[in-house]
Design a protein around this motif. Structure first.
Motif, PDB file in Angstrom:
ATOM      1  N   THR A  87      -3.223  -0.762   7.305  1.00  0.00           N
ATOM      2  CA  THR A  87      -4.011   0.512   7.515  1.00  0.00           C
ATOM      3  C   THR A  87      -4.957   0.135   8.781  1.00  0.00           C
ATOM      4  O   THR A  87      -4.904   1.294   9.406  1.00  0.00           O
ATOM      5  CB  THR A  87      -5.157   0.607   6.360  1.00  0.00           C
ATOM      6  N   PHE A  88      -5.255  -0.898   9.213  1.00  0.00           N
ATOM      7  CA  PHE A  88      -6.010  -1.089  10.326  1.00  0.00           C
ATOM      8  C   PHE A  88      -5.224  -0.888  11.595  1.00  0.00           C
ATOM      9  O   PHE A  88      -5.637  -0.089  12.414  1.00  0.00           O
ATOM     10  CB  PHE A  88      -6.579  -2.461  10.480  1.00  0.00           C
ATOM     11  N   LEU A  89      -3.963  -1.356  11.630  1.00  0.00           N
ATOM     12  CA  LEU A  89      -3.331  -1.023  12.860  1.00  0.00           C
ATOM     13  C   LEU A  89      -2.878   0.285  12.852  1.00  0.00           C
ATOM     14  O   LEU A  89      -2.872   0.846  14.061  1.00  0.00           O
ATOM     15  CB  LEU A  89      -2.006  -1.866  12.673  1.00  0.00           C
ATOM     16  N   ARG A  90      -2.443   1.101  11.617  1.00  0.00           N
ATOM     17  CA  ARG A  90      -2.353   2.570  11.940  1.00  0.00           C
ATOM     18  C   ARG A  90      -3.592   3.339  12.428  1.00  0.00           C
ATOM     19  O   ARG A  90      -3.320   4.018  13.268  1.00  0.00           O
ATOM     20  CB  ARG A  90      -1.898   2.995  10.513  1.00  0.00           C
ATOM     21  N   ARG A  91      -4.602   2.973  12.008  1.00  0.00           N
ATOM     22  CA  ARG A  91      -5.914   3.782  12.613  1.00  0.00           C
ATOM     23  C   ARG A  91      -6.105   3.273  14.142  1.00  0.00           C
ATOM     24  O   ARG A  91      -6.488   4.134  14.686  1.00  0.00           O
ATOM     25  CB  ARG A  91      -6.921   3.127  11.664  1.00  0.00           C
ATOM     26  N   ARG A  92      -5.778   2.183  14.509  1.00  0.00           N
ATOM     27  CA  ARG A  92      -5.881   1.748  15.909  1.00  0.00           C
ATOM     28  C   ARG A  92      -5.068   2.486  16.621  1.00  0.00           C
ATOM     29  O   ARG A  92      -5.419   3.146  17.605  1.00  0.00           O
ATOM     30  CB  ARG A  92      -5.708   0.443  16.084  1.00  0.00           C
TER      31      ARG A  92
END
Length: 399
Positions: A87-92
């Motif tokens: 989720t973190f990488l997708r949001r970044r």
């Protein structure tokens, strides 16, 4: 949307970070105005009062430390737990790539059909691929925009951020910093003997130290953090020391030793962020949190992405043929570039940045677009009530 009391406190502590980000982006714009007006960088061939503008690279130092700090601000309050890495990488990616790819296309078109930033360096189709996949620090290709080098480095730091948080939680801040600093300094010291280390220098490995230090500094927001450390004074003392060192070294030696200068400059930058996060010094926090600087900060990423082709067009096509290099060229370039770049960046951010910041998924973005079209069709001008908080929110958080 109103938050709980701890959430409100966290947002108040982060007041001023947008303003600092905006000032750093504006400094980079002025840096490039100076470079175009005074050929011969890194030689300082201008008046002394313009000398600080030679060091636009140090504004990127601020960006990297600030990025680590902003990303770690929320995990620091949750025992350094990030949540789902995916989720973190997708949001970044959702946050940085749409604006970056749009700016890449704009820069490519300007360089191909109007004017190149560097004479005889024309981007190619390979440039689009290399820069589009953010591997410009590993694969050589003609650059469409000299500001893009740092975006690849920061994207790579996002990949290791979850690991940094795990290490911060299990080994502590000091051990983490010692390990990262030791590894990066060894790369620099052994680069003359180990070819692979020499190639790593192109990826500015010292930025890993800067990013980690920013994340560690976010510990001032953790429950039970000490509030008596004189962060503003440490930042001031470190900043004065860096300025004195640069004055002694001069521009050529400073630029050739950016690896070490970056490492030194990271510490007063992190101290400044720690102080601002705790609301100190109050006068500076209030200044950085004024409406104009918050507005500048809200489009600082877009300003950083799009300013170089604007400076190139103004300097090479409008100013260069009619005004000799030097102070007149710098002043005219600045007077034209600043308003044009700021207005263009605001519009660019409104299309390619802020919608992706406010709406965290393609489904949410499409729903907002349909709602907007529906409002126009019904003749109402106000956005739906549930979108107002996001629309009014500034870009303080990197999450």
């Amino acid at each position: 949307m109103t938050g709980t009391e701890p959430e409100k406190t966290a947002r108040a502590r982060l007041s001023g970070l947008d303003g600092l980000r905006g000032i750093a982006a504006l400094f980079v714009v002025l840096h490039h105005c100076r470079l175009f007006a005074y050929p011969g960088f890194p030689v300082d061939n201008g008046p002394p009062w313009l000398s600080p503008l030679l060091y636009g690279h140090l504004a990127v130092v601020v960006f990297i430390v600030l990025s680590g700090f902003s990303l770690a601000a929320a995990p620091a309050q949750r025992d350094w737990r990030l949540g789902r890495v995916r989720t973190f990488l997708r949001r970044r990616a959702w946050r940085i790539l749409p604006a970056y790819w749009a700016a890449l296309l704009l820069s490519f078109l300007v360089a191909r059909f109007l004017v190149t930033e560097t004479p005889d360096v024309v981007p190619t189709g390979k440039s689009l691929l290399v820069f589009g996949f953010l591997v410009q620090d590993a694969v050589s290709a003609p650059s469409p925009n000299s500001a893009f080098w740092s975006i690849a480095v920061e994207a790579q730091l996002y990949l290791v951020f979850p690991l940094l948080l795990v290490l911060r939680r299990h080994v502590g801040a000091i051990t983490l910093m010692v390990c990262v600093c030791t590894g990066v300094i060894l790369i620099r010291l052994l680069s003359g003997q180990v070819p692979v280390f020499a190639s790593l220098l192109h990826a500015t490995p010292e930025f890993a130290v800067l990013f980690t230090l920013g994340a560690v500094a976010a510990g001032v927001l953790a429950p039970g953090a000490r509030h008596r450390v004189p962060w503003p004074w440490l930042a001031l003392g470190g900043g004065v020391g860096i300025a004195g060192l640069i004055a002694v070294l001069g521009s050529v030696r400073t630029v050739s030793n950016y690896f070490w200068i970056d490492l030194l400059a990271a510490f007063p930058t992190a101290a400044l962020l720690a102080g601002l996060a705790q609301g100190r010094p109050r006068g500076l926090v209030r200044l950085l949190d004024t409406a104009p600087l918050r507005a500048l900060g809200s489009c600082s990423y877009s300003l950083y992405l799009v300013h170089v082709p604007i400076v190139a067009v103004v300097s090479r096509l409008l100013i260069g043929p009619h005004v000799p290099a030097g102070l007149p060229a710098f002043l005219l370039t600045t007077v034209i570039v600043l308003p044009v770049a700021l207005v263009f960046a605001r519009g660019f951010a409104a299309v390619f940045e802020l919608p992706f910041q406010r709406h965290r998924s393609a489904a949410a973005l499409l729903a907002a677009a349909r709602a907007s079209l529906s409002q126009r069709g019904s003749g109402t001008g106000a956005p739906p009530a549930n979108t107002l908080p996001d629309a009014m929110r500034t870009s303080n958080s990197e999450g």
